[in-house]
Design a protein around this motif. Structure first.
Motif, PDB file in Angstrom:
ATOM      1  N   THR A 228       0.844  -1.191   0.000  1.00  0.00           N
ATOM      2  CA  THR A 228       0.000   0.000   0.000  1.00  0.00           C
ATOM      3  C   THR A 228       0.875   1.234   0.000  1.00  0.00           C
ATOM      4  OG1 THR A 228      -1.664  -1.168   1.324  1.00  0.00           O
ATOM      5  CG2 THR A 228      -1.866   1.221   1.178  1.00  0.00           C
ATOM      6  N   ALA A 229       0.736   2.083  -1.014  1.00  0.00           N
ATOM      7  CA  ALA A 229       1.467   3.348  -1.037  1.00  0.00           C
ATOM      8  C   ALA A 229       0.824   4.309  -0.042  1.00  0.00           C
ATOM      9  CB  ALA A 229       1.426   3.954  -2.436  1.00  0.00           C
ATOM     10  N   ASP A 230       1.619   4.911   0.816  1.00  0.00           N
ATOM     11  CA  ASP A 230       1.075   5.772   1.865  1.00  0.00           C
ATOM     12  C   ASP A 230       1.984   6.982   2.084  1.00  0.00           C
ATOM     13  OD1 ASP A 230      -0.449   6.763   3.906  1.00  0.00           O
ATOM     14  OD2 ASP A 230       0.381   5.422   5.426  1.00  0.00           O
ATOM     15  N   PRO A 231       1.621   8.148   1.458  1.00  0.00           N
ATOM     16  CA  PRO A 231       0.431   8.340   0.631  1.00  0.00           C
ATOM     17  C   PRO A 231       0.680   7.935  -0.815  1.00  0.00           C
ATOM     18  CG  PRO A 231       1.598  10.393   0.862  1.00  0.00           C
ATOM     19  CD  PRO A 231       2.367   9.385   1.681  1.00  0.00           C
ATOM     20  N   ALA A 232      -0.410   7.782  -1.582  1.00  0.00           N
ATOM     21  CA  ALA A 232      -0.284   7.426  -2.993  1.00  0.00           C
ATOM     22  C   ALA A 232      -0.124   8.665  -3.867  1.00  0.00           C
ATOM     23  CB  ALA A 232      -1.507   6.635  -3.441  1.00  0.00           C
ATOM     24  N   ILE A 233      -0.299   9.842  -3.285  1.00  0.00           N
ATOM     25  CA  ILE A 233      -0.094  11.104  -3.986  1.00  0.00           C
ATOM     26  C   ILE A 233       0.956  11.883  -3.212  1.00  0.00           C
ATOM     27  CG2 ILE A 233      -1.171  13.223  -4.824  1.00  0.00           C
ATOM     28  CD1 ILE A 233      -3.835  11.737  -4.793  1.00  0.00           C
ATOM     29  N   VAL A 234       2.063  12.213  -3.874  1.00  0.00           N
ATOM     30  CA  VAL A 234       3.170  12.866  -3.183  1.00  0.00           C
ATOM     31  C   VAL A 234       3.584  14.129  -3.926  1.00  0.00           C
ATOM     32  CG1 VAL A 234       4.027  10.686  -2.251  1.00  0.00           C
ATOM     33  CG2 VAL A 234       4.912  11.522  -4.419  1.00  0.00           C
ATOM     34  N   TYR A 235       4.141  15.079  -3.187  1.00  0.00           N
ATOM     35  CA  TYR A 235       4.682  16.291  -3.795  1.00  0.00           C
ATOM     36  C   TYR A 235       5.998  15.973  -4.506  1.00  0.00           C
ATOM     37  CZ  TYR A 235       1.368  19.371  -1.360  1.00  0.00           C
ATOM     38  OH  TYR A 235       0.246  20.009  -0.930  1.00  0.00           O
ATOM     39  N   SER A 236       6.281  16.713  -5.536  1.00  0.00           N
ATOM     40  CA  SER A 236       7.475  16.476  -6.353  1.00  0.00           C
ATOM     41  C   SER A 236       8.771  16.707  -5.590  1.00  0.00           C
ATOM     42  CB  SER A 236       7.439  17.364  -7.599  1.00  0.00           C
ATOM     43  OG  SER A 236       7.301  18.735  -7.239  1.00  0.00           O
ATOM     44  N   ASP A 237       8.731  17.484  -4.515  1.00  0.00           N
ATOM     45  CA  ASP A 237       9.961  17.734  -3.758  1.00  0.00           C
ATOM     46  C   ASP A 237      10.139  16.770  -2.589  1.00  0.00           C
ATOM     47  OD1 ASP A 237       7.915  18.653  -2.198  1.00  0.00           O
ATOM     48  OD2 ASP A 237       8.823  20.611  -1.757  1.00  0.00           O
ATOM     49  N   LEU A 269      13.300   4.018 -13.586  1.00  0.00           N
ATOM     50  CA  LEU A 269      13.956   5.173 -12.980  1.00  0.00           C
ATOM     51  C   LEU A 269      14.926   4.789 -11.866  1.00  0.00           C
ATOM     52  CD1 LEU A 269      10.862   7.548 -12.804  1.00  0.00           C
ATOM     53  CD2 LEU A 269      12.677   7.511 -14.526  1.00  0.00           C
ATOM     54  N   ARG A 270      14.540   3.842 -11.029  1.00  0.00           N
ATOM     55  CA  ARG A 270      15.420   3.481  -9.914  1.00  0.00           C
ATOM     56  C   ARG A 270      15.119   2.057  -9.468  1.00  0.00           C
ATOM     57  NH1 ARG A 270      18.738   5.615  -6.041  1.00  0.00           N
ATOM     58  NH2 ARG A 270      18.671   4.680  -3.977  1.00  0.00           N
ATOM     59  N   PHE A 271      16.179   1.288  -9.298  1.00  0.00           N
ATOM     60  CA  PHE A 271      16.075  -0.081  -8.807  1.00  0.00           C
ATOM     61  C   PHE A 271      16.862  -0.177  -7.511  1.00  0.00           C
ATOM     62  CE2 PHE A 271      17.463  -4.431  -8.318  1.00  0.00           C
ATOM     63  CZ  PHE A 271      16.363  -5.183  -8.692  1.00  0.00           C
ATOM     64  N   ASP A 286      14.012   5.647  -1.588  1.00  0.00           N
ATOM     65  CA  ASP A 286      14.665   6.953  -1.760  1.00  0.00           C
ATOM     66  C   ASP A 286      14.573   7.436  -3.215  1.00  0.00           C
ATOM     67  OD1 ASP A 286      16.185   9.196  -1.559  1.00  0.00           O
ATOM     68  OD2 ASP A 286      18.095   8.163  -1.233  1.00  0.00           O
ATOM     69  N   VAL A 287      13.984   8.625  -3.401  1.00  0.00           N
ATOM     70  CA  VAL A 287      13.896   9.224  -4.742  1.00  0.00           C
ATOM     71  C   VAL A 287      14.473  10.639  -4.734  1.00  0.00           C
ATOM     72  CG1 VAL A 287      11.918   7.840  -5.471  1.00  0.00           C
ATOM     73  CG2 VAL A 287      11.529  10.001  -4.269  1.00  0.00           C
ATOM     74  N   SER A 288      15.282  10.955  -3.724  1.00  0.00           N
ATOM     75  CA  SER A 288      15.764  12.329  -3.546  1.00  0.00           C
ATOM     76  C   SER A 288      16.598  12.811  -4.727  1.00  0.00           C
ATOM     77  CB  SER A 288      16.570  12.437  -2.247  1.00  0.00           C
ATOM     78  OG  SER A 288      17.659  11.519  -2.255  1.00  0.00           O
ATOM     79  N   GLU A 289      17.307  11.883  -5.400  1.00  0.00           N
ATOM     80  CA  GLU A 289      18.171  12.284  -6.510  1.00  0.00           C
ATOM     81  C   GLU A 289      17.443  12.327  -7.852  1.00  0.00           C
ATOM     82  OE1 GLU A 289      21.477   9.692  -6.592  1.00  0.00           O
ATOM     83  OE2 GLU A 289      22.259  10.295  -4.623  1.00  0.00           O
ATOM     84  N   LEU A 290      16.192  11.850  -7.892  1.00  0.00           N
ATOM     85  CA  LEU A 290      15.489  11.752  -9.168  1.00  0.00           C
ATOM     86  C   LEU A 290      14.795  13.042  -9.587  1.00  0.00           C
ATOM     87  CD1 LEU A 290      13.873   8.202  -8.829  1.00  0.00           C
ATOM     88  CD2 LEU A 290      15.988   8.845  -9.992  1.00  0.00           C
TER      89      LEU A 290
END
Length: 325
Positions: A228-237, A269-271, A286-290
């Motif tokens: 379950t994605a929590d939240p499923a809607i996230v801000y781009s930053d 995008l990331r593995f 972690d998606v901080s670099e994307l």
């Protein structure tokens, strides 16, 4: 300050929190996966663990639970059953429904029996499902909506209530019932209780319950049964995508690695392989670099294994804080 005003920021925040994701309660949570058994507090018949290629059921028979001497009956009798269960031997719980012969304050009562687990019997938390087989006969032609209840008492004094219902029970036939260990209030079980409520039956109904094949079951493979994605809607930053997962299979004590992939359409995008353990838990991807742009994404575990793959959608929206800079 260029861009949005403070009022605009507040409006956007409210839209994000309450208006995105399709509306309705829980609209910001997307949940996909392949549950092995129906969820809920009701025992439902099941054919067993969902099978994957090369998978085998790791079964621990609880033979001590078919020993009549370890059960404490009240307003009923318990003996060794003359029937053979699909898995092993069985015990026989016999109940003559009596609306006048119960306890003085409660003549229409709860015929019951209890079974105490010994500390060294088994650790339920090392398995995924508690299963048993049940055959029911009764003097009435049709079972009531509520047939018989099972209570699992945790070592912390908590109780998990489950129930065998009239549908889809078939009288005179062995039925297999299963309960996910992850749904128990406490996974360390101290005692079992089995009882009926006589209010659900007519006076002088004769009930025969044959229980057998008490067992714990797990898959031989580690697999994510629910994500379950929590939240499923996230801000781009936001630098992390968070997901709640339920891990099942032969995972004892140590953490093992599960591969996760974030993708957008056909673009990978990331593995990353993340450590997991048995049961419910939260993972941070972690998606901080994307520097994700607004759009639709997908988080997938076991992306290269069709039998184990589970995915959830992620929506990225522009951050009002980035726009206001």
């Amino acid at each position: 300050m260029r861009g949005l005003s403070l009022l605009g920021l507040l409006v956007l925040a409210c839209v994000f929190l309450f208006g995105c994701g399709g509306g309705g309660e829980g609209g910001a949570r997307a949940e996909l996966g392949r549950p092995a058994y129906p969820r809920g507090v009701v025992f439902e018949p099941s054919s067993g663990l969902a099978q994957i290629p090369g998978d085998e059921r790791d079964v621990k028979l609880l033979d001590w639970m078919i020993d009549p001497a370890r059960w404490r009956p009240d307003e009923c009798t318990v003996t060794a059953s003359e029937l053979k269960a699909p898995v092993g031997k069985a015990i026989h719980m016999s109940i003559p429904v009596d609306h006048h012969g119960g306890e003085e304050k409660y003549p229409i009562g709860w015929p019951r029996m209890y079974h105490n687990q010994k500390p060294d019997d088994v650790d339920f938390s090392e398995y995924d499902y508690f299963e048993f087989d049940l055959l029911v006969t009764m003097s009435r032609p049709k079972p009531p909506a509520s047939v018989i209840s099972v209570v699992l008492h945790g070592v912390d004094k908590s109780r998990s209530y489950v129930q065998v219902t009239g549908e889809p029970l078939k009288l005179g036939q062995w039925m297999t019932y299963s309960k996910p260990i992850s749904e128990l209030d406490c996974q360390q079980i101290a005692m079992f209780g089995i009882n009926i409520s006589e209010v659900n039956y007519e006076h002088r109904d004769q009930l025969e319950f044959h229980f057998g094949g008490f067992r714990l079951v797990r898959s031989s493979h580690c697999r994510v049964m629910k994500m379950t994605a929590d939240p499923a809607i996230v801000y781009s930053d936001r630098g992390v995508i968070r997901a709640e997962i339920l891990v099942e299979g032969k995972v004892t004590g140590i953490r093992i690695g599960v591969p996760f992939l974030l993708s957008r359409g056909d673009e990978k995008l990331r593995f990353e392989t993340l450590p997991v353990k048995r049961g419910k838990q939260t993972i941070d991807f972690d998606v901080s670099e994307l520097r994700l742009a607004a759009g639709e994404y997908e988080l997938t575990c076991y992306p290269d294994d069709p039998a184990l793959r589970v995915s959830v959608p992620i929506r990225v929206v522009s951050s009002p804080w980035e726009v206001s800079k």
